[in-house]
Every structure is written in structure tokens, then in C-alpha cells.
Design an enzyme around this catalytic site. Sequence first.
Site, PDB file in Angstrom:
ATOM      1  N   SER A   1      25.912  21.663 -20.653  1.00  0.00           N
ATOM      2  CA  SER A   1      26.241  23.077 -20.462  1.00  0.00           C
ATOM      3  C   SER A   1      27.336  23.499 -21.436  1.00  0.00           C
ATOM      4  O   SER A   1      28.129  22.681 -21.894  1.00  0.00           O
ATOM      5  CB  SER A   1      26.725  23.325 -19.039  1.00  0.00           C
TER       6      SER A   1
HETATM    7  N1  SAH Z   1      26.231  18.782 -15.595  1.00  0.00           N
HETATM    8  C1  SAH Z   1      25.650  18.641 -16.895  1.00  0.00           C
HETATM    9  C2  SAH Z   1      24.473  19.568 -17.064  1.00  0.00           C
HETATM   10  C3  SAH Z   1      23.228  18.817 -17.272  1.00  0.00           C
HETATM   11  S1  SAH Z   1      21.759  19.811 -17.363  1.00  0.00           S
HETATM   12  C4  SAH Z   1      26.695  18.850 -17.970  1.00  0.00           C
HETATM   13  O1  SAH Z   1      27.831  18.507 -17.787  1.00  0.00           O
HETATM   14  O2  SAH Z   1      26.419  19.305 -19.049  1.00  0.00           O
HETATM   15  C5  SAH Z   1      21.125  19.636 -15.731  1.00  0.00           C
HETATM   16  C6  SAH Z   1      20.656  18.270 -15.313  1.00  0.00           C
HETATM   17  O3  SAH Z   1      20.064  18.407 -14.015  1.00  0.00           O
HETATM   18  C7  SAH Z   1      19.573  17.642 -16.192  1.00  0.00           C
HETATM   19  O4  SAH Z   1      20.032  16.412 -16.680  1.00  0.00           O
HETATM   20  C8  SAH Z   1      18.387  17.465 -15.234  1.00  0.00           C
HETATM   21  O5  SAH Z   1      17.637  16.297 -15.473  1.00  0.00           O
HETATM   22  C9  SAH Z   1      19.072  17.413 -13.889  1.00  0.00           C
HETATM   23  N2  SAH Z   1      18.220  17.729 -12.727  1.00  0.00           N
HETATM   24  C10 SAH Z   1      17.229  18.660 -12.631  1.00  0.00           C
HETATM   25  N3  SAH Z   1      16.674  18.636 -11.401  1.00  0.00           N
HETATM   26  C11 SAH Z   1      17.327  17.659 -10.693  1.00  0.00           C
HETATM   27  C12 SAH Z   1      17.212  17.147  -9.366  1.00  0.00           C
HETATM   28  N4  SAH Z   1      16.294  17.617  -8.488  1.00  0.00           N
HETATM   29  N5  SAH Z   1      18.047  16.163  -8.963  1.00  0.00           N
HETATM   30  C13 SAH Z   1      18.980  15.661  -9.836  1.00  0.00           C
HETATM   31  N6  SAH Z   1      19.132  16.089 -11.099  1.00  0.00           N
HETATM   32  C14 SAH Z   1      18.327  17.085 -11.536  1.00  0.00           C
END
Ligand code: SAH
Length: 223
Positions: free
Chosen positions: A74
Site C-alpha cells: 500500500s
Molecule cells: N498490508 C500490506 C498490503 C498488502 S495487499 C502492506 O503493508 O502493504 C493485500 C494483501 O491481502 C495481499 O497480499 C492479498 O494476498 C491479501 N489477501 C487478500 N484476501 C485475503 C484473505 N481472505 N485472507 C488473507 N489475506 C488476504
Amino acid sequence: MAIRLNIAALGGVGMTSARTRARLVERLKAQGIAHSAVLAAMAEVPRHGFIDEALAHKAYDDLSLPIGFGQTISQPYIVARMTELAMGAAQHEKVLEIGTGCGYQTTVLALLFKTVYSIERIGGLHKAARERLSVLGVHNARLRHADGSKGLPDAAPFDVIIITAAAPILPEDMLPQLNLGGRLIFPVGEAEQELRQIERTCEGFVETRLEKVNFVPLLPGTV
Ligand code: SAH
């Protein structure tokens, strides 16, 4: 701060990037982030250590960047914004993050909360985040490879739940997992998404609608 990061373990760039992070913090202030502990955490976490070396020169721009498996880290503003909302909860003992990704927000939260639980559905990202957090000395984060779309009932209740992927509708299963004074912070929607907060008060759940956002989708199952 709850822990100290071992920034030296990332190699020589850590020190010079402190200045770049100071500039990032000035930008976050101009964008309206005011919480001093949140700004201090953003100044501390070496974002370049969470992305591919080829993209490291963009690490402190206010951009979301690819982290593999079709996912993104993000943008710093949204991480700071969600963390600032999280700090408005009554207590800062236990936070749950759904969507570990590369572990950047996990690390920011680990500096501010006693224990962070973080769930990731993609095994490759979970494993890489686990290794990275171990190198950095983030020992108060408990990472799980699982589908987090129903929260984490076996570790509930939490002071804060942050969802970093967008669900088409409100994830109601997570509400009972909040402590009194606790907050659920999440993006909702499909093509058009909005950041929302639900606070658990003595009178019930109070929802606040915040700004437009753009997250990857919350998906079912694990891979
Ligand atoms: N928090 C992260 C953002 C990652 S993007 C940061 O610091 O940048 C969002 C993430 O959510 C992705 O890696 C995706 O694989 C995960 N995600 C999507 N659906 C999910 C679910 N049902 N359970 C766990 N993770 C999930």
C-alpha cells in the site's frame, strides 16, 4: 516504541535512507497525518527493505508498488492513515491485520501495539514476510497463512482489526471479535471503494464513512 528494528541487518542503505524517510514524514504531515507516534513509526520502518531491489529507488514515493503474486504494498499515506485511525482505539494491546502482503504495515503496527496478528492467503508472500520480519527483529508479530475473511476467532478479541484488501460488502463476522472501544478499519466496494471505520461502543457499533480508496480484492481460500 514496543520493539526496536534491526535496520542494519538490511545493509548499508539503511542509514542514508533515514533522510529520505524524514522527507516522507514531512509529506505525510502535509497530507494531514498528525499523530506523533504514527509519524515516528513511519520514520523508523525501512520501506525499501519490503520491496524488490529493482524498485527500491521508488520506496519512499507515495506510491503503491508490486510485491509479486499480483499484489501490492500500500502507499505510505494509506498505511499512515489506517494506523492513525487504529491509534484512536481505546487500547493498543492486540491488533489483527488481514492481508500481510510484504509485512510493511505489520511492522508499522508492531512498533505501536503490544502484539500484532497478521493473516495472508498467499503462501509465498506469507513465507517471505515471515523471513523479513525475523531479520528485522519484529518478534511481536504472529503471522498465519490462512484465509482471513472471517477474522481470527481463536485469538479474539482485538483492540483493532485492519483489513488491507477490499471486500464487496461489510465483513460482519469480524464485529464480535472487537473489544469495547475497539475499531474495525476496512476498505469496502468493488470498482468504487471507500475506507470505513466501525467502532464498538457501549451503545453498539458506530460506522464512519471515510475517503475513497483503491485496494486489491479480499479473496477466499488459500494458495
Ligand atoms: N498490508 C500490506 C498490503 C498488502 S495487499 C502492506 O503493508 O502493504 C493485500 C494483501 O491481502 C495481499 O497480499 C492479498 O494476498 C491479501 N489477501 C487478500 N484476501 C485475503 C484473505 N481472505 N485472507 C488473507 N489475506 C488476504
